[in-house]
Design a protein around this motif. Structure first.
Motif, PDB file in Angstrom:
ATOM      1  N   MET A   1       0.823  -1.192   0.000  1.00 36.68           N
ATOM      2  CA  MET A   1       0.000   0.000   0.000  1.00 36.68           C
ATOM      3  C   MET A   1       0.869   1.258   0.000  1.00 36.68           C
ATOM      4  SD  MET A   1      -3.106   0.857   2.480  1.00 36.68           S
ATOM      5  CE  MET A   1      -3.977   2.383   2.343  1.00 36.68           C
ATOM      6  N   GLN A   2       2.044   1.186   0.624  1.00 34.45           N
ATOM      7  CA  GLN A   2       2.913   2.354   0.686  1.00 34.45           C
ATOM      8  C   GLN A   2       3.372   2.775  -0.708  1.00 34.45           C
ATOM      9  OE1 GLN A   2       6.309   1.811   3.129  1.00 34.45           O
ATOM     10  NE2 GLN A   2       7.127   3.831   2.730  1.00 34.45           N
ATOM     11  N   ARG A   3       3.729   1.821  -1.531  1.00 34.92           N
ATOM     12  CA  ARG A   3       4.165   2.144  -2.888  1.00 34.92           C
ATOM     13  C   ARG A   3       3.036   2.756  -3.696  1.00 34.92           C
ATOM     14  NH1 ARG A   3       9.048   0.112  -5.355  1.00 34.92           N
ATOM     15  NH2 ARG A   3      10.115  -1.075  -3.763  1.00 34.92           N
ATOM     16  N   SER A   4       1.848   2.263  -3.529  1.00 38.71           N
ATOM     17  CA  SER A   4       0.748   2.798  -4.326  1.00 38.71           C
ATOM     18  C   SER A   4       0.441   4.242  -3.922  1.00 38.71           C
ATOM     19  CB  SER A   4      -0.497   1.921  -4.203  1.00 38.71           C
ATOM     20  OG  SER A   4      -0.984   1.945  -2.879  1.00 38.71           O
ATOM     21  N   LEU A   5       0.551   4.574  -2.641  1.00 41.29           N
ATOM     22  CA  LEU A   5       0.341   5.963  -2.218  1.00 41.29           C
ATOM     23  C   LEU A   5       1.438   6.859  -2.779  1.00 41.29           C
ATOM     24  CD1 LEU A   5      -0.773   5.611   1.517  1.00 41.29           C
ATOM     25  CD2 LEU A   5      -2.165   6.232  -0.447  1.00 41.29           C
ATOM     26  N   ARG A   6       2.661   6.387  -2.746  1.00 42.10           N
ATOM     27  CA  ARG A   6       3.778   7.166  -3.285  1.00 42.10           C
ATOM     28  C   ARG A   6       3.623   7.314  -4.802  1.00 42.10           C
ATOM     29  NH1 ARG A   6       8.525   5.614  -0.459  1.00 42.10           N
ATOM     30  NH2 ARG A   6       8.255   7.502   0.729  1.00 42.10           N
ATOM     31  N   ALA A   7       3.242   6.240  -5.472  1.00 39.84           N
ATOM     32  CA  ALA A   7       3.043   6.319  -6.922  1.00 39.84           C
ATOM     33  C   ALA A   7       1.920   7.287  -7.262  1.00 39.84           C
ATOM     34  CB  ALA A   7       2.747   4.931  -7.488  1.00 39.84           C
ATOM     35  N   ARG A   8       0.831   7.242  -6.486  1.00 36.41           N
ATOM     36  CA  ARG A   8      -0.273   8.180  -6.715  1.00 36.41           C
ATOM     37  C   ARG A   8       0.177   9.613  -6.503  1.00 36.41           C
ATOM     38  NH1 ARG A   8      -5.400   6.117  -3.553  1.00 36.41           N
ATOM     39  NH2 ARG A   8      -3.881   4.943  -2.380  1.00 36.41           N
ATOM     40  N   PHE A   9       1.037   9.833  -5.515  1.00 32.93           N
ATOM     41  CA  PHE A   9       1.548  11.184  -5.273  1.00 32.93           C
ATOM     42  C   PHE A   9       2.311  11.687  -6.493  1.00 32.93           C
ATOM     43  CE2 PHE A   9       5.201  13.811  -4.119  1.00 32.93           C
ATOM     44  CZ  PHE A   9       4.540  14.929  -3.618  1.00 32.93           C
ATOM     45  N   TYR A  10       3.239  10.879  -6.988  1.00 27.76           N
ATOM     46  CA  TYR A  10       4.058  11.320  -8.119  1.00 27.76           C
ATOM     47  C   TYR A  10       3.245  11.470  -9.404  1.00 27.76           C
ATOM     48  CZ  TYR A  10       8.296  11.146  -5.406  1.00 27.76           C
ATOM     49  OH  TYR A  10       9.253  11.413  -4.468  1.00 27.76           O
TER      50      TYR A  10
END
Length: 134
Positions: A1-10
């Protein structure tokens, strides 16, 4: 889930930066002068958002509220310090008239607050996830 939040941010950061750039381009096509430094302002504020997001995420990973607040306050301090530096450099070195200085100030604050709001919206789900685990 952490990667998906970071990916959504970028991805969101890229989208909002493109939206601002296209908006500025359209405004310039209409004949309004927003100054020579408008695209630099967009890039600088996007950089501030990335820096602040990454540092705040480090604080959120600790799981300790006091550490998180320390990291968040540090990012706010760094943002203000870097913004004041840019303002100082602009007013010392830029050969600009009153119109360009006013355009710089207004557009800088607009982008500063827009990217800050975007960053907070992106951090909110990360913080909700932390509060649910405790």
């Amino acid at each position: 889930m952490q990667r998906s939040l970071r990916a959504r941010f970028y991805i969101g950061l890229l989208k909002i930066s493109m939206l601002f750039s296209v908006g500025v381009w359209i405004i310039e096509l209409m004949g309004l002068d927003l100054g020579r430094f408008i695209y630099i302002e967009i890039v600088f504020n996007a950089f501030l958002a990335v820096m602040s997001y990454e540092i705040t995420c480090l604080g959120a990973l600790s799981g300790d509220g006091e550490i998180f607040h320390g990291f968040y306050v540090a990012t706010v301090f760094i943002r203000v310090l870097l913004s004041l530096t840019v303002f100082t450099l602009f007013f010392i070195f830029a050969d600009a008239d009153k119109h360009e200085k006013l355009a710089f100030i207004l557009s800088f604050f607009f982008f500063y607050f827009a990217y800050t709001i975007f960053e907070i919206v992106c951090l909110f789900p990360k913080l909700q996830g932390k509060s649910g685990n405790e």
